[in-house]
Write a protein that holds these residues in place. Structure first.
Motif, PDB file in Angstrom:
ATOM      1  N   LEU A  22       0.831  -1.203   0.000  1.00 18.95           N
ATOM      2  CA  LEU A  22       0.000   0.000   0.000  1.00 18.95           C
ATOM      3  C   LEU A  22       0.866   1.254   0.000  1.00 18.95           C
ATOM      4  CD1 LEU A  22      -2.824   1.127  -0.034  1.00 18.95           C
ATOM      5  CD2 LEU A  22      -2.880   0.938   2.451  1.00 18.95           C
ATOM      6  N   SER A  23       1.954   1.233   0.738  1.00 17.38           N
ATOM      7  CA  SER A  23       2.895   2.365   0.699  1.00 17.38           C
ATOM      8  C   SER A  23       3.428   2.553  -0.713  1.00 17.38           C
ATOM      9  CB  SER A  23       4.055   2.124   1.669  1.00 17.38           C
ATOM     10  OG  SER A  23       3.599   2.130   2.990  1.00 17.38           O
ATOM     11  N   GLY A  24       3.684   1.447  -1.397  1.00 19.08           N
ATOM     12  CA  GLY A  24       4.137   1.516  -2.786  1.00 19.08           C
ATOM     13  C   GLY A  24       3.097   2.128  -3.699  1.00 19.08           C
ATOM     14  N   VAL A  25       1.833   1.774  -3.488  1.00 21.70           N
ATOM     15  CA  VAL A  25       0.749   2.340  -4.302  1.00 21.70           C
ATOM     16  C   VAL A  25       0.676   3.852  -4.087  1.00 21.70           C
ATOM     17  CG1 VAL A  25      -1.767   2.438  -4.590  1.00 21.70           C
ATOM     18  CG2 VAL A  25      -0.621   0.233  -4.408  1.00 21.70           C
ATOM     19  N   ILE A  26       0.759   4.271  -2.835  1.00 20.27           N
ATOM     20  CA  ILE A  26       0.701   5.705  -2.540  1.00 20.27           C
ATOM     21  C   ILE A  26       1.853   6.435  -3.215  1.00 20.27           C
ATOM     22  CG2 ILE A  26       0.908   7.409  -0.676  1.00 20.27           C
ATOM     23  CD1 ILE A  26      -0.632   5.325   1.094  1.00 20.27           C
ATOM     24  N   ALA A  27       3.050   5.865  -3.122  1.00 22.42           N
ATOM     25  CA  ALA A  27       4.219   6.486  -3.754  1.00 22.42           C
ATOM     26  C   ALA A  27       4.052   6.547  -5.273  1.00 22.42           C
ATOM     27  CB  ALA A  27       5.485   5.722  -3.386  1.00 22.42           C
ATOM     28  N   ASP A  34       1.861   5.390 -14.238  1.00 27.23           N
ATOM     29  CA  ASP A  34       0.804   4.935 -15.130  1.00 27.23           C
ATOM     30  C   ASP A  34      -0.311   4.242 -14.340  1.00 27.23           C
ATOM     31  OD1 ASP A  34      -0.160   4.317 -17.908  1.00 27.23           O
ATOM     32  OD2 ASP A  34       0.075   2.272 -17.149  1.00 27.23           O
ATOM     33  N   CYS A  35      -1.541   4.515 -14.730  1.00 23.75           N
ATOM     34  CA  CYS A  35      -2.711   3.967 -14.053  1.00 23.75           C
ATOM     35  C   CYS A  35      -2.680   2.441 -14.020  1.00 23.75           C
ATOM     36  CB  CYS A  35      -3.974   4.466 -14.753  1.00 23.75           C
ATOM     37  SG  CYS A  35      -5.496   3.939 -13.966  1.00 23.75           S
ATOM     38  N   LYS A  36      -2.253   1.820 -15.096  1.00 18.78           N
ATOM     39  CA  LYS A  36      -2.205   0.354 -15.152  1.00 18.78           C
ATOM     40  C   LYS A  36      -1.265  -0.198 -14.074  1.00 18.78           C
ATOM     41  CE  LYS A  36      -1.166  -3.470 -18.257  1.00 18.78           C
ATOM     42  NZ  LYS A  36      -0.713  -3.867 -19.591  1.00 18.78           N
ATOM     43  N   ASP A  37      -0.119   0.444 -13.890  1.00 21.52           N
ATOM     44  CA  ASP A  37       0.825   0.005 -12.857  1.00 21.52           C
ATOM     45  C   ASP A  37       0.227   0.153 -11.465  1.00 21.52           C
ATOM     46  OD1 ASP A  37       2.705  -0.508 -14.851  1.00 21.52           O
ATOM     47  OD2 ASP A  37       3.714   1.434 -14.581  1.00 21.52           O
ATOM     48  N   VAL A  38      -0.472   1.266 -11.241  1.00 21.63           N
ATOM     49  CA  VAL A  38      -1.082   1.517  -9.937  1.00 21.63           C
ATOM     50  C   VAL A  38      -2.151   0.473  -9.638  1.00 21.63           C
ATOM     51  CG1 VAL A  38      -2.477   3.149  -8.595  1.00 21.63           C
ATOM     52  CG2 VAL A  38      -0.568   3.995  -9.976  1.00 21.63           C
ATOM     53  N   VAL A  39      -2.999   0.198 -10.619  1.00 20.48           N
ATOM     54  CA  VAL A  39      -4.078  -0.772 -10.421  1.00 20.48           C
ATOM     55  C   VAL A  39      -3.500  -2.172 -10.182  1.00 20.48           C
ATOM     56  CG1 VAL A  39      -6.016  -1.938 -11.548  1.00 20.48           C
ATOM     57  CG2 VAL A  39      -5.811   0.547 -11.678  1.00 20.48           C
ATOM     58  N   THR A  40      -2.453  -2.533 -10.907  1.00 23.45           N
ATOM     59  CA  THR A  40      -1.809  -3.834 -10.715  1.00 23.45           C
ATOM     60  C   THR A  40      -1.269  -3.970  -9.294  1.00 23.45           C
ATOM     61  OG1 THR A  40      -1.234  -3.965 -13.057  1.00 23.45           O
ATOM     62  CG2 THR A  40       0.016  -5.360 -11.541  1.00 23.45           C
ATOM     63  N   GLN A  41      -0.621  -2.927  -8.806  1.00 26.81           N
ATOM     64  CA  GLN A  41      -0.086  -2.958  -7.449  1.00 26.81           C
ATOM     65  C   GLN A  41      -1.209  -2.957  -6.414  1.00 26.81           C
ATOM     66  OE1 GLN A  41       2.985  -3.558  -6.732  1.00 26.81           O
ATOM     67  NE2 GLN A  41       2.833  -3.334  -4.535  1.00 26.81           N
ATOM     68  N   LEU A  42      -2.271  -2.210  -6.673  1.00 26.39           N
ATOM     69  CA  LEU A  42      -3.402  -2.181  -5.754  1.00 26.39           C
ATOM     70  C   LEU A  42      -4.075  -3.554  -5.676  1.00 26.39           C
ATOM     71  CD1 LEU A  42      -4.901  -0.323  -3.863  1.00 26.39           C
ATOM     72  CD2 LEU A  42      -6.375   0.342  -5.755  1.00 26.39           C
ATOM     73  N   ALA A  43      -4.126  -4.261  -6.782  1.00 28.64           N
ATOM     74  CA  ALA A  43      -4.673  -5.622  -6.777  1.00 28.64           C
ATOM     75  C   ALA A  43      -3.836  -6.538  -5.892  1.00 28.64           C
ATOM     76  CB  ALA A  43      -4.743  -6.170  -8.204  1.00 28.64           C
ATOM     77  N   ALA A  44      -2.524  -6.347  -5.873  1.00 24.31           N
ATOM     78  CA  ALA A  44      -1.652  -7.136  -5.006  1.00 24.31           C
ATOM     79  C   ALA A  44      -1.951  -6.852  -3.535  1.00 24.31           C
ATOM     80  CB  ALA A  44      -0.185  -6.853  -5.326  1.00 24.31           C
ATOM     81  N   VAL A  45      -2.227  -5.595  -3.218  1.00 19.88           N
ATOM     82  CA  VAL A  45      -2.601  -5.227  -1.845  1.00 19.88           C
ATOM     83  C   VAL A  45      -3.885  -5.961  -1.461  1.00 19.88           C
ATOM     84  CG1 VAL A  45      -3.365  -3.352  -0.331  1.00 19.88           C
ATOM     85  CG2 VAL A  45      -1.515  -2.952  -1.962  1.00 19.88           C
ATOM     86  N   SER A  46      -4.850  -5.936  -2.352  1.00 19.31           N
ATOM     87  CA  SER A  46      -6.130  -6.580  -2.091  1.00 19.31           C
ATOM     88  C   SER A  46      -5.959  -8.077  -1.852  1.00 19.31           C
ATOM     89  CB  SER A  46      -7.079  -6.326  -3.260  1.00 19.31           C
ATOM     90  OG  SER A  46      -8.313  -6.956  -3.043  1.00 19.31           O
ATOM     91  N   ARG A  47      -5.128  -8.726  -2.668  1.00 21.73           N
ATOM     92  CA  ARG A  47      -4.885 -10.162  -2.493  1.00 21.73           C
ATOM     93  C   ARG A  47      -4.227 -10.454  -1.153  1.00 21.73           C
ATOM     94  NH1 ARG A  47      -3.621  -9.675  -7.839  1.00 21.73           N
ATOM     95  NH2 ARG A  47      -1.392  -9.582  -7.432  1.00 21.73           N
ATOM     96  N   ALA A  48      -3.263  -9.629  -0.756  1.00 24.86           N
ATOM     97  CA  ALA A  48      -2.585  -9.844   0.528  1.00 24.86           C
ATOM     98  C   ALA A  48      -3.568  -9.696   1.689  1.00 24.86           C
ATOM     99  CB  ALA A  48      -1.414  -8.875   0.682  1.00 24.86           C
TER     100      ALA A  48
END
Length: 88
Positions: A22-27, A34-48
């Motif tokens: 989540l800290s990575g998403v905020i950064a 890019d929005c695609k990168d943010v959404v991909t990382q946010l999906a990883a947060v959700s899975r965790a």
């Protein structure tokens, strides 16, 4: 009912992983990534977070099926169902 000792470390690891992600998403958002990168990382947060939640539910189910230690009543089927639905 508390998370049992066997599951606690796994839950904490998953929550810490989600916290770091989540800290990575905020950064990424602050850096204008890019929005695609943010959404991909946010999906990883959700899975965790989901994995941590499911570990807690599984731990509760194991305790419920193994019978309570006498200090607390066992969880009912309705309570376990509510825990699962809370993750949906």
């Amino acid at each position: 009912m508390a998370v049992d000792d066997d599951a606690m470390q796994a839950v904490l690891n998953r929550l810490r992983r989600a916290q770091g992600q989540l800290s990575g998403v905020i950064a990424m958002i602050e850096a204008g990534r890019d929005c695609k990168d943010v959404v991909t990382q946010l999906a990883a947060v959700s899975r965790a977070l989901d994995r941590a939640g499911f570990k807690i539910v599984a731990s509760s189910m194991r305790q419920c099926l193994a019978a309570a230690d006498g200090t607390q009543p066992p969880m009912t089927e309705a309570e376990l169902e509510k825990l699962f639905l809370a993750l949906a």
